[in-house]
Design an enzyme around this catalytic site. Structure first.
Site, PDB file in Angstrom:
ATOM      1  CE  LYS A 196      50.800  29.749  33.358  1.00  0.00           C
ATOM      2  NZ  LYS A 196      49.254  29.260  33.422  1.00  0.00           N
ATOM      3  CD  GLU A 202      51.801  42.428  43.499  1.00  0.00           C
ATOM      4  OE1 GLU A 202      51.831  41.891  42.320  1.00  0.00           O
ATOM      5  OE2 GLU A 202      50.850  41.849  44.200  1.00  0.00           O
ATOM      6  N   GLY A 255      49.810  28.559  37.877  1.00  0.00           N
ATOM      7  CA  GLY A 255      50.826  28.890  38.862  1.00  0.00           C
ATOM      8  C   GLY A 255      50.878  28.157  40.144  1.00  0.00           C
ATOM      9  NE  ARG A 256      44.549  27.164  41.539  1.00  0.00           N
ATOM     10  CZ  ARG A 256      44.239  28.199  40.491  1.00  0.00           C
ATOM     11  NH1 ARG A 256      44.932  29.364  40.334  1.00  0.00           N
ATOM     12  NH2 ARG A 256      43.226  27.972  40.176  1.00  0.00           N
ATOM     13  CD  GLU A 341      45.212  31.819  42.948  1.00  0.00           C
ATOM     14  OE1 GLU A 341      45.952  31.208  42.192  1.00  0.00           O
ATOM     15  OE2 GLU A 341      45.269  33.283  43.251  1.00  0.00           O
ATOM     16  CG  HIS A 371      51.148  26.440  73.213  1.00  0.00           C
ATOM     17  ND1 HIS A 371      50.961  26.376  74.772  1.00  0.00           N
ATOM     18  CD2 HIS A 371      51.820  25.490  72.800  1.00  0.00           C
ATOM     19  CE1 HIS A 371      51.588  25.131  74.978  1.00  0.00           C
ATOM     20  NE2 HIS A 371      52.254  24.442  73.666  1.00  0.00           N
ATOM     21  CE  LYS A 488      46.406  39.407  39.657  1.00  0.00           C
ATOM     22  NZ  LYS A 488      46.773  38.517  38.799  1.00  0.00           N
TER      23      LYS A 488
HETATM   24  O1  F6P Z   1      47.105  36.205  42.293  1.00  0.00           O
HETATM   25  C1  F6P Z   1      46.598  35.521  41.050  1.00  0.00           C
HETATM   26  C2  F6P Z   1      48.052  34.997  40.541  1.00  0.00           C
HETATM   27  O2  F6P Z   1      47.739  35.012  39.129  1.00  0.00           O
HETATM   28  C3  F6P Z   1      48.025  33.511  41.076  1.00  0.00           C
HETATM   29  O3  F6P Z   1      47.367  32.721  40.331  1.00  0.00           O
HETATM   30  C4  F6P Z   1      49.495  33.181  40.488  1.00  0.00           C
HETATM   31  O4  F6P Z   1      50.513  32.137  41.174  1.00  0.00           O
HETATM   32  C5  F6P Z   1      50.333  34.697  41.058  1.00  0.00           C
HETATM   33  O5  F6P Z   1      49.297  35.596  40.693  1.00  0.00           O
HETATM   34  C6  F6P Z   1      51.675  35.140  40.344  1.00  0.00           C
HETATM   35  O6  F6P Z   1      51.281  35.176  38.983  1.00  0.00           O
HETATM   36  P1  F6P Z   1      52.839  35.279  38.239  1.00  0.00           P
HETATM   37  O7  F6P Z   1      53.454  33.870  38.227  1.00  0.00           O
HETATM   38  O8  F6P Z   1      52.030  35.430  36.623  1.00  0.00           O
HETATM   39  O9  F6P Z   1      53.309  36.261  38.616  1.00  0.00           O
END
Ligand code: F6P
Length: 531
Positions: A196, A202, A255-256, A341, A371, A488
Site C-alpha cells: 500500500k 521487506e 492494509g489489514r 493491529e 494435540h 521500523k
Molecule cells: O507493519 C505495519 C504495516 O504498515 C501494516 O499495517 C501493513 O499491512 C504492512 O505494514 C505492509 O504495509 P504495505 O502494504 O504498505 O507494504
C-alpha cells in the site's frame, strides 16, 4: 484531566452474578439457552449458525451490552464510516473498505463506489492482460499485503479450480524468496509487488531480488512480469523497480482491511475474477447485515460485543481462534493482524489512556491444536475464550472423516464448557484430581452449512466488523498503527550500522545504544565476519 469512560456498575454486577454460577448450571436451568443465545443467517449459497450460548452470558447480559453499545455510539460511528467521514482521526482519513465491494448506498456512498469501480477496472484489465503463458504467480508483500490474499488463495484452493499456481513471499529473510522461486521458470512467472505504501523495506528488497532473478533467468522484458499494487503509484516510479502495470487502491483502505481491493489480485490471477467476485459478494452480504440488521440479531455487533465483554468486564486477556477446516489454516494469522493491529492501543481517540483494549489473538487449526495447546485451555490457570469455526459439508472426498472432524469441534467446546468433575471421572482416586477438568470455559461456535467463496468473504467481513465494534466500545482508533513505527525506524538505523565497527558507525553511536543491543550488534558483527 479527563478519563476514559468507566465500566458501568451494572455490567460489573452482571459479571459477578455469572461468576457465582457456571455454564453447566446455566444449560441445566434453561433448556432454551442454546436457541436464545444463537443466531442464524443466510449468506447466499451458505447458512451460518453462530452459537454464543457457551459464552459467559445471559439474555440480560446481551441486552446490557447492546445498551452499552448505544451509549458508546457504535451505530453513529458505523454511519460515519459508511458516509466516508474521516473516522481515522490520527491520519485524517475516511475508512472505506466496504466501498470495495459495495452494491448500493447502504454500505458506501455513490462517490466512494465510483472511486472503487475505477480501481477495480484497473485490476480486471490487468488480470485479463496476463497471458496463459504465465503459469505461476508470486505475491511479494507483507502484513495486509500478504495475509489477506494468502488466506484467500489457501482457502479457495479446495473450492475452485486454479488457473495458475500462486506462492507468497513476505519475509526479508532471503530464504523466503528462494523457497518461493524453487522450481519456477522465469519466463512463466508473474510477480505481484503488493505494498500500500510502496515503502516497506521487506517488500522492496524482495521485489528487487525477484526482478534480478527474472533478468538473470534470461527474461528480456521483465516489466511484462511485474505488477505493482499500491496507494502511492508515484513511489513505484521513484523506487526504480521495473514494473509493467500499476494497480491502485484508495489510501482510505487500511492494509489489514484491504483483502477486497486490488491487494488480492494474486487471488484473481490464480482463480479468476469471478471467484474473487464471489468472495466479495459474501463480504457484501455481511456488510449489509452489519449495517441494516436490528442490533439484537446483528451477528457482527454481537460477536464484537462479546469479545469486548470478555476482555473488558470478565478480564480474559486472550482469545484462541480455532478453525476446524484445513482451508482456514491461515485464519488465526490473518485475524492476529486484523484485530491486534487495529485495537492493540493504550489511548483512546482523544489521547486518554484506556485500561483495556484488544485481547491477544492466537490459535491454530483443529484438530492439530488439540494435540498442542488444548491442555492449557482445558486445565491451565488462564481462561481463554475460543472461537471455533467449521462447516457441515466436507470440502474433501470423505464426508465421514469430516464428520469426525466436526465431532471433535463440538466435543472440545462441550468439554471446555461442561468439564468433568472428580466424581464423574471415577477410576483411581489419586488421579481424579489430575483428570478432572473444571469446565465453565467460554467459547463461540461459528458453524457454516457448507463453505464456499461467498461464506469465506462473509466470515472475513464478520471479523472486520466485530473488530470495528470492539474499537468503538473502547473508543480507540482501529485504523491507525503508530506502534509499529519505532521498530521500523530503529531497524533502518541498525541496518546501516550492523556490519560496521563501532568507530565507523554513522547512524547510531554505540554509546547511544542500550547495553543489550550494543552487545548483540557486536556479537553479530563478529560472527557475521567470521567465515
Ligand atoms: O507493519 C505495519 C504495516 O504498515 C501494516 O499495517 C501493513 O499491512 C504492512 O505494514 C505492509 O504495509 P504495505 O502494504 O504498505 O507494504
Amino acid at each position: 484531566m479527563s478519563t476514559a469512560r468507566s465500566v458501568p456498575a451494572h455490567l460489573a454486577s452482571l459479571a459477578d452474578s455469572l461468576r457465582a454460577t457456571n455454564l453447566r448450571h446455566l444449560f441445566a436451568d434453561d433448556p432454551q439457552r442454546a436457541t436464545a443465545l444463537s443466531r442464524t443467517l443466510h449468506l447466499g449459497d451458505a447458512e451460518l449458525l453462530i452459537d454464543f450460548s457457551k459464552q459467559h452470558l445471559t439474555a440480560e447480559v446481551v441486552d446490557a451490552l447492546l445498551a452499552e453499545a448505544r451509549a458508546a455510539g457504535v451505530s453513529a460511528l458505523r454511519a460515519d464510516m459508511v458516509a466516508g467521514r474521516a473516522i481515522n482521526g490520527t491520519e485524517g482519513r475516511a475508512v472505506t473498505h466496504m466501498a470495495m465491494r459495495a452494491a448500493n448506498e447502504s454500505t458506501a456512498t455513490d462517490e466512494l463506489r465510483t472511486e472503487a469501480a475505477t480501481h477495480d477496472l484497473l485490476m480486471r484489465s490487468a488480470v485479463d492482460a496476463v497471458s496463459s503463458d504465465f503459469t505461476h504467480v508470486v505475491n511479494i508483500g507483507i502484513g495486509g499485503s500478504d495475509l489477506g490474499p494468502a488466506l484467500l488463495c489457501d482457502a479457495l484452493a479446495s473450492m475452485r479450480s486454479k488457473v495458475r499456481e500462486v506462492r507468497f513471499v513476505s519475509n526479508i529473510d532471503p530464504v523466503d524468496l528462494e523457497r518461493a522461486l524453487d522450481g519456477l521458470r522465469p519466463e512463466h512467472t508473474v510477480f505481484v509487488v503488493c505494498s500500500k505504501s510502496f515503502g516497506t523495506i521487506e517488500t522492496l528488497a524482495n521485489a528487487r531480488r525477484a526482478i534480478d532473478w527474472l533478468v538473470s533467468g534470461g527474461v528480456s522484458q521483465p516489466a511484462k512480469h511485474v505488477i505493482a499494487v499500491t496507494a502511492q503509484p508515484e513511489r513505484v516510479t521513484s523506487s526504480g523497480l521495473t514494473v509493467g502495470r500499476v494497480l491502485t487502491m484508495p489510501e482510505s483502505v487500511g492494509g489489514r482491511y484491504s483483502v477486497s481491493s486490488a491487494v488480492s489480485v494474486a487471488a484473481a490471477l490464480a482463480f479468476g475474477c469471478d471467484v474473487f467476485d464471489e468472495v466479495r459478494a459474501g463480504m457484501r452480504l455481511m456488510d449489509e447485515h452489519f449495517v441494516k440488521a436490528p442490533e439484537g440479531d446483528n451477528v457482527a455487533m454481537l460477536l464484537g460485543l462479546i469479545w469486548w465483554w470478555n476482555a473488558t468486564i470478565l478480564g480474559y486477556s486472550s482469545v484462541a481462534v480455532v478453525p476446524y477446516s484445513r482451508v482456514l489454516a491461515l485464519l488465526p494469522s490473518y485475524l492476529q493482524q486484523l484485530i491486534m493491529e487495529s485495537n492493540g492501543k493504550s489511548v483512546d481517540r482523544d489521547g486518554i489512556p484506556v485500561p483495556t483494549s484488544s485481547p491477544v489473538v492466537w490459535g491454530g487449526l483443529g484438530t492439530n491444536a488439540q494435540h498442542a495447546f488444548f491442555q492449557l485451555l482445558h486445565q491451565g490457570t488462564h481462561v481463554v475464550p475460543c472461537d471455533f469455526v467449521g462447516h457441515s459439508v466436507s470440502l474433501g472426498s470423505s464426508q465421514a472423516d469430516h464428520d469426525t472432524l466436526m465431532a471433535n469441534m463440538f466435543a472440545q467446546s462441550q468439554a471446555l464448557a461442561i468439564g468433568v468433575t472428580e466424581g464423574e471421572v471415577g477410576g483411581d482416586v489419586h488421579l481424579q484430581v489430575h483428570r478432572a477438568t473444571p469446565g465453565n470455559r467460554p467459547s463461540t461456535t461459528l458453524l457454516f452449512s457448507t463453505f464456499t467463496p461467498c461464506a469465506l468473504g462473509a466470515l472475513i467481513a464478520l471479523y472486520e466488523h466485530a473488530t470495528f465494534v470492539q474499537g468503538a466500545m473502547w473508543n480507540v482508533n482501529s485504523f491507525d498503527q503508530w506502534g509499529v513505527e519505532l521498530g521500523k525506524k530503529l531497524a533502518d538505523r541498525l541496518s546501516t550500522d550492523i556490519t560496521r565497527e563501532p568507530a565507523d558507525m554513522n547512524g547510531t553511536p554505540v554509546n547511544q545504544l542500550d547495553g543489550s543491543t550494543a552487545r548483540l550488534m557486536q556479537q553479530h558483527r563478529r560472527w557475521h565476519s567470521e567465515p
